[in-house]
Structures are given as C-alpha cells and as structure tokens.
Design an enzyme around this catalytic site. Structure first.
Site, short mmCIF file in Angstrom:
data_model
loop_
_atom_site.label_atom_id
_atom_site.label_comp_id
_atom_site.label_asym_id
_atom_site.label_seq_id
_atom_site.Cartn_x
_atom_site.Cartn_y
_atom_site.Cartn_z
N THR A 159 -4.22 4.48 3.35
CA THR A 159 -4.54 6.22 3.51
C THR A 159 -5.62 6.26 2.52
O THR A 159 -5.93 7.74 2.96
CB THR A 159 -2.92 5.82 2.54
OG1 THR A 159 -1.54 5.10 3.21
CG2 THR A 159 -2.55 7.20 1.43
N GLY A 200 0.93 -1.24 0.33
CA GLY A 200 0.37 -0.04 0.22
C GLY A 200 0.79 1.25 -0.11
O GLY A 200 2.07 1.13 -0.02
N THR A 242 1.25 3.49 2.67
CA THR A 242 1.74 3.29 4.26
C THR A 242 2.46 2.57 3.98
O THR A 242 3.53 2.96 4.96
CB THR A 242 1.14 4.04 4.48
OG1 THR A 242 0.24 5.11 4.45
CG2 THR A 242 1.87 4.60 6.23
N ASN A 243 1.54 1.61 4.51
CA ASN A 243 2.63 0.38 4.46
C ASN A 243 2.28 -0.84 3.37
O ASN A 243 1.60 -1.28 2.78
CB ASN A 243 1.81 0.06 5.32
CG ASN A 243 2.11 0.48 7.05
OD1 ASN A 243 3.23 1.19 7.53
ND2 ASN A 243 1.07 1.17 7.53
N GLY A 292 -8.15 -0.80 -7.64
CA GLY A 292 -6.64 -1.36 -7.66
C GLY A 292 -6.69 -2.81 -7.07
O GLY A 292 -7.38 -3.11 -7.10
N ALA A 293 -6.11 -3.26 -6.62
CA ALA A 293 -5.02 -4.75 -6.38
C ALA A 293 -5.76 -4.88 -5.06
O ALA A 293 -6.29 -6.14 -4.96
CB ALA A 293 -3.90 -4.64 -6.75
N ASP A 294 -5.30 -3.70 -4.29
CA ASP A 294 -6.24 -4.30 -3.26
C ASP A 294 -7.84 -4.42 -3.12
O ASP A 294 -8.36 -5.35 -1.86
CB ASP A 294 -5.99 -3.40 -1.72
CG ASP A 294 -6.12 -2.18 -2.43
OD1 ASP A 294 -6.15 -1.86 -3.50
OD2 ASP A 294 -5.66 -0.43 -1.60
N ARG A 295 -8.00 -4.06 -3.69
CA ARG A 295 -10.01 -3.78 -3.72
C ARG A 295 -9.88 -5.19 -4.19
O ARG A 295 -10.91 -5.39 -3.97
CB ARG A 295 -10.40 -2.87 -4.10
CG ARG A 295 -9.77 -1.76 -3.86
CD ARG A 295 -10.91 -0.29 -4.53
NE ARG A 295 -12.02 -0.31 -4.53
CZ ARG A 295 -13.29 0.94 -4.53
NH1 ARG A 295 -12.41 1.88 -5.95
NH2 ARG A 295 -13.84 0.91 -4.80
#
Length: 257
Positions: free
Chosen positions: A132, A8, A10-11, A107-110
């Site tokens: 974020t 991500g 931030t992390n 986004g890949a995270d979604r």
C-alpha cells in the site's frame, strides 16, 4: 510447522515455513478478517484445499502494521492453539544495530524485511517492498534507515478520489511512456514514475554511502516494476515471510530453524 503472517493494510499474507523457507503461501484481504473465528475458517479452508491438516501448524509468528488485527491473532492463539503468538518487535531483533532516531516507529514488515536481508545477504543490501506504501530500507553492516512513498494502487486511488474526472485504472505498465489517452497517461505517470523514483533513490543511496548495494524487492507490485528497473536485481515474493521466520527462530532459539 510455523505459520508466518504478514498483516498489511491491504492484504494478509501467510506462509507455512520450514527452516526459514516457505512451501505454501496464500493471501486474503485484510478487511475479511475481523474475528478469531473468521481467521480460523480461512486457515482451514486454505489448508484443506492444499491437502494439509490443521494440526501441521505448531506455532504462529506475526508481523503486523494493523493494530486492530493484533487482538484477533492473540484471541486466535489463545482459543485454538492454547498459546500466545510471537509478534515481530524491534526490541527483540537485537542482533542488528538499528541506526535510526526512533526505531520503535519502524513497521514490523520493514523489520522482517531487514532481518531476511541480513540473514541472506549479510550487508550492503537495499530492500524495496511494494505494498500500500512502498518502503525502501538500507542495510550496510547496520540498518541505516530508508524512504516511504505511495504504492502504485494508493497513488492511482488518490488521483481518482481527489479529482473530478480522472478514472481509477489498472496498475500496469503501458506499452509506451507516451500516454495516448487518460488511462495510459495515468499508467505511465504512476508505474514509470514509481520505477524512476526507486532507481533514483538507489543511486542517491549509493552516492551517500559510497557503496554498491544489492537491491532486492518484494510485495504485490514488485514483480512487474522490478522487471523494468535498472537497479533492482532480484524479486523475492516471500522475503517478509522469511524474515518473520528468522525472527521467530532467534527469539525462541529454535534448533529446527
């Protein structure tokens, strides 16, 4: 063993996964990874601390919203594992119908969150990811879309950056919704405002689809805000990692998943 990586803004969160379940996770600041060698050092240090050998990692799968890190992961795979990492991509998640205008912008995270929600709950799920940016994703019997809004830390930093006198404060709930000083004014506005925004969106979505949704959350600030929400029913800190693991299993048709 699969190393799932959620990169991500931030992390970077990582987890050792077995049968789509994590049994060891860790996170590092995104800005602390700039080369494949630095990445190796971080992994070895965490594995040594936990008592695992480096050889336990058989493959890696990445959900990244930070393009500059993708090359790092590719070089790492080639140099230290003699293989290319698997990246979460919507074109490979074809067992889900993506009912949006521009699916390639997701986004890949979604994508990973929706995959995990589909695997665990099947349908009628809303996923709230506190990062974020806060993302809210809606799954009926297909993916329907969602919402993006600033995360608490982002909103606080924006106030600090764009005003002359407002300070940066800790992102936590104050004891009362009535702020008594500048710090508690900001905390009430950001934290409680975020909570009410999410609860309000869920109500709007339930009206829009005439459906009662299961609402789950994940992400850094998710645990605290979820406790105060009237809509969020469950907090799963490893939801994104689970989705990455499920994606890997589908793409590679792994019998061990």
């Amino acid at each position: 063993m699969l190393l799932a990586i959620d990169a991500g803004n931030t992390n970077v969160v990582m987890g050792l996964m077995n049968e789509n379940k994590s049994f060891y996770t860790w996170r590092i600041s995104t800005k602390n990874i700039s080369t494949e060698d630095e990445f190796l050092v971080h992994i070895k240090n965490f594995l040594d601390f936990s008592g695992y050998r480096f050889s336990i990692i058989e493959d890696i799968c990445v959900a990244s919203v930070v393009p500059s890190l993708n090359e790092v992961f590719k070089y790492y795979g080639k140099k230290y594992m003699d293989k290319s990492p698997t990246f979460v991509k919507i074109k490979d998640a074809n067992w889900i119908e993506w009912n949006v205008w521009t699916p390639n912008e997701l986004g890949a995270d979604r994508i990973a969150n929706v995959i995990a929600a589909k695997e665990i709950y099947n349908k009628n799920v809303i996923v709230v990811d506190f990062g974020t940016a806060i993302t809210i994703d809606i799954l009926t019997d297909r993916y329907e879309g969602g919402v993006i809004l600033p995360g608490p830390r982002t909103a606080i930093q924006s106030l600090f950056t764009n005003t002359a006198k407002l300070p940066t404060v800790e992102a936590k709930f104050p004891d009362s919704p009535v702020g008594k000083d500048t710090i508690t004014n900001i905390q009430a506005g950001i934290m409680m405002g975020t909570m009410f925004a999410i609860d309000g969106f869920v109500s709007l979505f339930e009206d829009e689809f005439s459906t009662k949704f299961k609402v789950i959350s994940t992400g850094g600030y998710g645990a605290e805000i979820s406790k105060s929400s009237t809509k969020i029913e469950e907090y799963d800190p490893d939801l994104t990692l689970r989705g990455i693991s499920v994606f890997y299993c589908h793409k590679n048709e792994s019998s061990s998943c």
